[in-house]
Enzyme design. Sequence first.
Site, short mmCIF file in Angstrom:
data_model
loop_
_atom_site.label_atom_id
_atom_site.label_comp_id
_atom_site.label_asym_id
_atom_site.label_seq_id
_atom_site.Cartn_x
_atom_site.Cartn_y
_atom_site.Cartn_z
N CYS A 120 0.81 -1.24 0.00
CA CYS A 120 0.00 0.00 0.00
C CYS A 120 0.84 1.28 0.00
CB CYS A 120 -0.95 0.00 1.20
SG CYS A 120 -0.19 -0.50 2.76
N GLN A 147 2.49 5.97 8.49
CA GLN A 147 1.52 5.00 7.98
C GLN A 147 0.37 4.72 8.95
OE1 GLN A 147 4.99 2.69 5.52
NE2 GLN A 147 3.17 1.52 6.03
N SER A 150 -4.76 1.04 9.73
CA SER A 150 -5.48 0.04 8.93
C SER A 150 -4.54 -0.71 8.00
CB SER A 150 -6.62 0.69 8.14
OG SER A 150 -6.12 1.72 7.32
N HIS A 213 -1.91 6.82 4.28
CA HIS A 213 -0.46 6.90 4.50
C HIS A 213 0.05 8.23 3.94
CE1 HIS A 213 -0.76 2.82 5.66
NE2 HIS A 213 -0.17 2.21 4.65
N THR A 302 -6.12 1.47 2.00
CA THR A 302 -6.94 0.27 1.76
C THR A 302 -7.79 0.39 0.49
OG1 THR A 302 -8.77 1.03 3.14
CG2 THR A 302 -7.07 -0.30 4.22
#
Length: 323
Positions: A120, A147, A150, A213, A302
């Site tokens: 991610c 970060q 999640s 992030h 996400t």
Amino acid sequence: MKVLLASGKSAGKRYIDAVDWRLQEKIPEPVRDEKVEEIHPKILKDESIELVFSALPGSIAGDIELELASAGFFVFSNASAHRMDPDVPLLVADINPDHLALVAHQRKSRPGYIVTNPNCTVTGFITGLKPLDVEFGINDVVMTSYQALSGAGYPGVPSLDIVGNIIPYIPGEEEKVESECKKILGRISESSIEPSSVNVIASCARVPVRDGHLESVLVRPKSDASLEEILKAFYLYKSKKSEKLPSAPEKPIIVTEEKDRPQPLFDIYSGSPKRAKGMSITVGRIKKIGDQIRFFLLVHNTIRGAAGCTIMNAELAKLEGFL
Ligand SMILES: NC(=O)c1ccc[n+]([C@@H]2O[C@H](COP(=O)([O-])OP(=O)(O)OC[C@H]3O[C@@H](n4cnc5c(N)ncnc54)[C@H](OP(=O)(O)O)[C@@H]3O)[C@@H](O)[C@H]2O)c1
């Protein structure tokens, strides 16, 4: 025909009972009451299924995804297991769409194929780097990440470790940023990717933020660029191929010129139209200092950084005739 697969722990349960959705807005209606099945060799014989989305833990994805590809399935994976395999594309549809062609090489040894998407943090990072790499080339890049929780899955980091705290260590993350970034910016040959020569240094920290992030990026480009040229590169970046994909945002990069943005609180759902919310990254605080380009970027880890990226990769494969 579609099936939802998980471990024996979830087998027989409705999707809504098998998955923890309390932190999400709303469970998707079309799958809400579907029964979950255990991954079982019998699925390998189901000819009505062509495409598999994998979000397995990296530790078990390796064998299962290979078995699926060997049985003829087209596997689009969010897991890390095959990301660095020479003939597996590490794909972000609007960044390195040409790398998808590697699946033709995979299919010489198995009927199906595996396509992976990056970590991610890398998905956002590479989207911010790409316009600069295209326009000016990149010698070195230093990235520091902040970060979100999640990114560690649910329930993730224990609250007592992170409330009022920052943890300057995420196992394996800095190594992934460095190697995945070089592969994505690399040059495709018939059977593999020659990694980019860019020198990447990453420092990654976990912060008490729920989603998003934030990354501080410092780039030393190969050729000199004015601030106007740098802004223009970010504003105008587009990928002709991905524009046609149903999940693609109108612009992969949103530029903010406000002095204190991007921020997770305000900017994680960047992207338009409405169906593409969270699919754009936001770039801000862009500066030219000496021969360095500095900026911050924010990625929804996400959405753009995980499932959204996997889905766009499958849409690209369909557009290119690989599905
Ligand atoms: N979270 C992020 O921001 C993010 C971003 C990029 C990539 N990723 C990667 O995406 C993957 C999924 O992450 P996640 O946070 O969604 O993990 P997760 O919540 O732990 O979900 C893992 C899934 O794999 C299933 N599974 C586990 N062991 C299994 C087995 N032996 N056989 C069959 N199914 C099994 C689980 O089913 P049960 O519930 O039945 O066990 C569950 O559906 C990981 O590889 C992660 O590194 C995550």
